[in-house]
Write an enzyme that holds these catalytic residues in place. Structure first.
Site, PDB file in Angstrom:
ATOM      1  N   CYS A  94       0.857  -1.195   0.000  1.00 14.31           N
ATOM      2  CA  CYS A  94       0.000   0.000   0.000  1.00 14.31           C
ATOM      3  C   CYS A  94       0.889   1.239   0.000  1.00 14.31           C
ATOM      4  O   CYS A  94       0.627   2.236  -0.665  1.00 14.31           O
ATOM      5  CB  CYS A  94      -0.886   0.028   1.232  1.00 14.31           C
ATOM      6  SG  CYS A  94      -1.881  -1.432   1.505  1.00 14.31           S
ATOM      7  N   HIS A 128       1.043   5.186  -1.517  1.00  9.83           N
ATOM      8  CA  HIS A 128       0.410   6.067  -0.538  1.00  9.83           C
ATOM      9  C   HIS A 128       1.373   6.634   0.500  1.00  9.83           C
ATOM     10  O   HIS A 128       1.064   6.698   1.680  1.00  9.83           O
ATOM     11  CB  HIS A 128      -0.738   5.335   0.158  1.00  9.83           C
ATOM     12  CG  HIS A 128      -1.929   5.090  -0.733  1.00  9.83           C
ATOM     13  ND1 HIS A 128      -2.742   6.100  -1.185  1.00  9.83           N
ATOM     14  CD2 HIS A 128      -2.425   3.958  -1.271  1.00  9.83           C
ATOM     15  CE1 HIS A 128      -3.694   5.589  -1.946  1.00  9.83           C
ATOM     16  NE2 HIS A 128      -3.530   4.295  -2.024  1.00  9.83           N
ATOM     17  N   CYS A 185      -7.600  -1.767  -4.549  1.00 12.52           N
ATOM     18  CA  CYS A 185      -6.185  -1.438  -4.343  1.00 12.52           C
ATOM     19  C   CYS A 185      -5.337  -2.708  -4.405  1.00 12.52           C
ATOM     20  O   CYS A 185      -4.278  -2.736  -5.032  1.00 12.52           O
ATOM     21  CB  CYS A 185      -5.977  -0.777  -2.980  1.00 12.52           C
ATOM     22  SG  CYS A 185      -6.341   0.987  -2.965  1.00 12.52           S
TER      23      CYS A 185
END
Lengths: 102, 266
Positions: free
Chosen positions: B175, B179, B227
């Protein structure tokens, strides 16, 4: 018969502002589906609005309007009356909803 | 990452419809303003309100007695304190898994029935998306306050945090790969920096959201599943411990931020 619209109508004493959200696929007829075939056109082509029996909005729409369209317009009037909005799509399906002007 | 030049903007406007025009013309900080008059998520909320009070399932019961953490039937502020640990199920549950639990206990459905159609597909509306939108709307403006007192809630947070920073899959993606920087976009949608303090608070409270590009409201679990798909990871099960752990991590990191969902995203 389509899904319910959300209609909000408010007056500032002089003008009434109407905001409408409609639930509609608005297929343009140019998009291909998962099978590679064109998805048949299905869009709203007529929108009308009446206030106390008088036509205050008359729209001819085409395939360039987005899915689940938002419409906003203003006209002269005071609170208390009822706004009635109707859409018709090219298959003849139609939906009418109303709201009281606040 | 391209700047939005006037040409690009007018092209985008020409190709898009009325709703998108309203979206692009809206002032800055669109997501901070909560549900505006032009957010079609209202239509999902209206349907969700109906579904909430419609008796279905083997027990022909409604969801009106569903306990989302504040007592049976209390919706106001319920989303602000999720995910949380529930005594009755013995698990940490987010909104979606809690609704599934209510469908099973109150309405007598099997898990399979309760989870059916949890994400909408072309031509198939999702009852879950509508119900989620309705429940979330009842917490607008209320600050996030997902509890972290119970060991299970702390464990979910820890697992979510570990996974957030854990790189895996054929592209060695985590992730954190996308991010952890400020000011990035994916196409026209801002890519939040979730690795900095307060980063989650800027975006978590605006989900679930109506996606203009998909023409539907997408839930938090859909966002996270997508995602993971973009990271080329194997599909994750709906309501899996992983998705709830990630949600717990982001929710607890968002403490204090007022809920603006249902949001409006490209």
């Amino acid at each position: 018969m389509g899904s319910p619209m959300r209609i909000r109508a408010a007056s500032d004493g002089e003008m009434i502002e109407v905001k409408v959200l409609m639930r509609h696929e608005m297929e343009t007829g140019r998009r291909k589906g998962p099978d590679g075939e064109l998805v048949p056109a299905l869009y709203i082509n007529a929108v009308t609005a009446d206030y106390e029996g008088k036509r205050v909005f008359n729209g001819h729409w085409g395939p360039a309007v987005s899915k689940n369209p938002f419409l906003s317009f203003r006209f002269k009037g005071a609170a208390g009356g009822k706004v009635t909005v109707t859409w018709t799509d090219i298959s003849g399906d139609t939906r009418t909803d109303e709201a009281t002007v606040s | 990452m391209h700047a939005l030049t006037p040409t690009r903007l007018s092209l985008a406007l020409a190709a898009a419809g009325v709703a998108v025009i309203a979206l692009l013309a809206a002032p800055q900080g669109l997501e901070a303003q909560g549900m505006e008059d032009d957010n079609p998520a209202v239509l999902w909320s209206m349907r969700g309100e109906e579904l909430w009070a419609t008796p279905v399932g083997p027990k022909q019961a409604t969801l009106e007695d569903c306990d989302l953490g504040l007592g049976p039937g209390v919706l106001h502020g319920a989303y602000a304190q999720l995910p949380r640990y529930f005594e009755d199920s013995g698990k940490v549950e987010d909104l979606e898994s809690r609704i599934v639990t209510c469908r099973m206990t109150l309405q007598g459905m099997s898990r399979e029935q309760a989870e059916a159609g949890h994400f909408s597909a072309t031509g198939e509306d999702s009852d879950m998306e509508a119900v989620v939108t309705y429940v979330v709307e009842q917490s607008q403006g209320i600050p996030m306050n997902a509890p972290s007192d119970h060991p299970a809630e702390q464990a979910a947070y820890a697992m979510g945090k570990e996974f957030f920073y854990f790189r895996s899959g054929p592209h060695d993606f985590g992730c954190v790969t996308c991010h952890s920087q400020d000011g990035l976009r994916i196409r026209l949608q801002a890519l939040p920096n979730l690795a900095k303090p307060g980063g989650a608070a800027e975006t978590y409270p605006s989900w679930p959201a109506y996606r203009v590009s998909q023409g539907t409201v997408r839930s938090m679990q859909h966002r996270l599943s997508d995602c993971l798909r973009q990271q080329r990871l194997p599909p994750v099960a709906y309501n899996s411990d992983l998705l709830i752990a990630l949600t717990s991590y982001l929710a607890q990191e968002s403490k204090g931020a007022p809920i603006t969902a249902p949001g409006l995203k490209r």
